[in-house]
Motif scaffolding. Structure first.
Motif, PDB file in Angstrom:
ATOM      1  N   ILE A 142       0.628  -1.347   0.195  1.00  0.00           N
ATOM      2  CA  ILE A 142       0.209   0.340   0.158  1.00  0.00           C
ATOM      3  C   ILE A 142       0.690   1.370  -0.100  1.00  0.00           C
ATOM      4  N   LYS A 143       1.916   1.228   1.265  1.00  0.00           N
ATOM      5  CA  LYS A 143       2.945   2.447   0.866  1.00  0.00           C
ATOM      6  C   LYS A 143       3.612   2.735  -0.464  1.00  0.00           C
ATOM      7  N   LYS A 144       3.865   1.997  -1.039  1.00  0.00           N
ATOM      8  CA  LYS A 144       4.911   1.471  -2.013  1.00  0.00           C
ATOM      9  C   LYS A 144       3.686   2.167  -3.665  1.00  0.00           C
ATOM     10  N   TYR A 145       2.914   2.137  -3.088  1.00  0.00           N
ATOM     11  CA  TYR A 145       1.804   2.319  -4.561  1.00  0.00           C
ATOM     12  C   TYR A 145       1.003   3.688  -4.365  1.00  0.00           C
TER      13      TYR A 145
ATOM     14  N   ALA B 269      -3.441   0.647  -7.886  1.00  0.00           N
ATOM     15  CA  ALA B 269      -2.553  -0.472  -7.891  1.00  0.00           C
ATOM     16  C   ALA B 269      -2.950  -1.356  -8.316  1.00  0.00           C
ATOM     17  N   TYR B 270      -3.860  -1.682  -8.332  1.00  0.00           N
ATOM     18  CA  TYR B 270      -5.440  -3.258  -8.350  1.00  0.00           C
ATOM     19  C   TYR B 270      -4.475  -4.111  -9.261  1.00  0.00           C
ATOM     20  N   GLU B 271      -4.420  -3.423 -10.771  1.00  0.00           N
ATOM     21  CA  GLU B 271      -3.767  -4.445 -11.557  1.00  0.00           C
ATOM     22  C   GLU B 271      -2.514  -4.604 -11.175  1.00  0.00           C
ATOM     23  N   ASN B 272      -1.806  -4.258 -10.289  1.00  0.00           N
ATOM     24  CA  ASN B 272      -0.332  -4.565  -9.960  1.00  0.00           C
ATOM     25  C   ASN B 272      -0.467  -5.667  -9.184  1.00  0.00           C
TER      26      ASN B 272
END
Length: 448
Positions: A84-87, A93-96
């Motif tokens: 969560i922090k990274k994105y 970012a669901y796709e990532n």
């Protein structure tokens, strides 16, 4: 008297016989050391498999004792807090994370662009499918509508029964891409034919993320704010996977182990998720919250709120089940990491929607409920809010109808189901077939 009524009369006439012959005393489960629900007396799950996909940590071992700790959830070994922090700086970012679950690593720039392109070209239904399948028999039960659509899609796939890894990956990506369409079009059909509202079917916008497309396809004017889409994206990320032991994911692995096809497997997972003990928790929270609002005068009066929570736990109020919905979890003890991460997004959306008073009530219950529960219930671990405590509130603020709450869960969780299906096939394990013991003689002795 019509056929349904005649059959109901027949069924009622046999109730006593069924209740007598199918009942098994609790004592026999203890006598034969059977863990009901595959959970022991301390609530710990019976180990039934191994997985690389995700990990849930809620206790630590210390001097032979299990010590409750703040919950951790890891996707492919990476803490969800770090993900969560990274994105958090990215828009969506669901796709990532879907890529991470399916393929075991976070994508680089080219890999995520290629994956998003695969989703884009898959965001389409067969010709006239919306008209001939989704609109043909509209229903308020959108989970059933989606399940019917999933099974019907198999008729359009000439390689339905091909369970090679590459074909299953292809089928999984296609289903992940069309799930939002199946859910939202199903709702619009129901809303038009049953609620007599206007019909509008928006095609997906290939430049948008999954979260953006959900809001765009749902709303008549296609409009939404950046915050709304970000909060929904966070909800999808935090609901997409939760270990192999939850009911629908375990169902996915059981059906996969039999050699069944992708469509039948995901339909089975959907049937599991729609059960109110699994996917309907946030709906229960919303109904409970509405009941609380109707029975207290001042949401800022902690004593009044606590008194009513006590009535709920003592089975004197709401649905008389004695449960404060959204509090506690089968696995987590001190905290649910999904709720802790989601709460930051909830605060942001509540501020944008001017819902501070409602948020205060949720936070009061989060603070007061653990003490109320511990005062009146025997508990073996801590009680804290789970992710479903706030998710219904978020969906309501987003203007999402309650009929779509569990389908939204499915839209997120299809990523995890797909990953577990692929892992089960790669492992080429045996068919999952646990044992049951026949106990008519033991039952007779128990009743003597």
């Amino acid at each position: 008297m019509n056929t349904k009524e005649r059959l109901m009369d027949y069924s009622r006439a046999h109730l006593d016989m069924v209740n007598e012959n199918d009942y098994i005393p609790d004592e026999l489960f203890a006598k034969f050391n059977v863990n009901r629900g595959l959970r022991d007396v301390n609530g710990r799950g019976v180990l039934t498999g191994l997985t690389n996909i995700s990990e849930i940590i809620s206790f630590k071992e210390e001097n032979g004792q299990r010590i409750p700790i703040d919950g951790q959830l890891k996707y492919r070994g990476i803490n969800v807090n770090d993900l969560i922090k990274k994105y958090s700086k990215d828009r969506f970012a669901y796709e990532n994370l879907t890529y991470l679950l399916l393929f075991g690593k976070l994508p680089d720039e080219k890999e995520i662009e290629d994956f998003k392109e695969a989703l884009k070209i898959s965001r389409k239904l067969p010709t006239n499918f919306t008209r001939d399948v989704i609109m043909k028999a509209p229903t308020k039960d959108i989970m059933n509508s989606m399940t019917r659509s999933i099974l019907t899609l198999s008729s359009y796939d000439p390689t339905t029964m091909d369970t090679s890894i590459a074909n299953v990956i292809r089928q999984s990506i296609m289903l992940i891409a069309v799930f939002p369409m199946l859910a939202i079009y199903g709702y619009h059909a129901y809303n038009h034919y049953d609620n007599m509202e206007s019909m509008y079917i928006h095609r997906p916008d290939q430049s948008m993320s999954t979260a953006e497309n959900i809001l765009m396809m749902l709303r008549p004017d296609k409009q939404f704010t950046e915050t709304e889409a970000q909060v929904l994206d966070a909800a999808l990320m935090l609901h997409m996977e939760h270990g192999g032991g939850n009911n629908s994911t375990f169902t996915t692995r059981v059906v996969t182990s039999s050699g069944s096809d992708t469509y039948a497997t995901i339909a089975a997972a959907m049937s599991s998720l729609k059960g109110p003990k699994h996917g309907g928790a946030n709906i229960k929270v919303m109904r409970m919250m509405q009941d609380i609002k109707e029975h207290i005068n001042d949401v800022y009066d902690d004593d009044e709120v606590k008194a009513y929570l006590t009535k709920i736990v003592k089975k004197e109020a709401f649905d008389h089940k004695g449960l404060i919905y959204g509090m506690g979890h089968a696995v987590y003890s001190v905290s649910d990491p999904r709720e802790r991460n989601f709460k930051k997004f909830v605060d942001k959306l509540a501020a944008e929607k001017d819902r501070s008073k409602d948020l205060y009530l949720y936070e009061s219950i989060e603070k007061l409920a653990p003490d109320v529960i511990s005062e009146h219930r025997h508990i073996y671990k801590g009680v804290s809010p789970n992710v479903d405590f706030y998710s219904g509130f978020v969906y309501e603020m987003l203007g999402i109808p309650m009929e779509l709450y569990t389908p939204l869960f499915a839209i997120a969780r299809i990523a995890g189901w797909s990953a577990h299906r692929i892992e089960e096939i790669v492992g080429s394990g045996k068919i999952i077939r646990p044992a049951y013991m026949s106990v008519p003689e033991a039952k007779e002795k128990e009743n003597e």
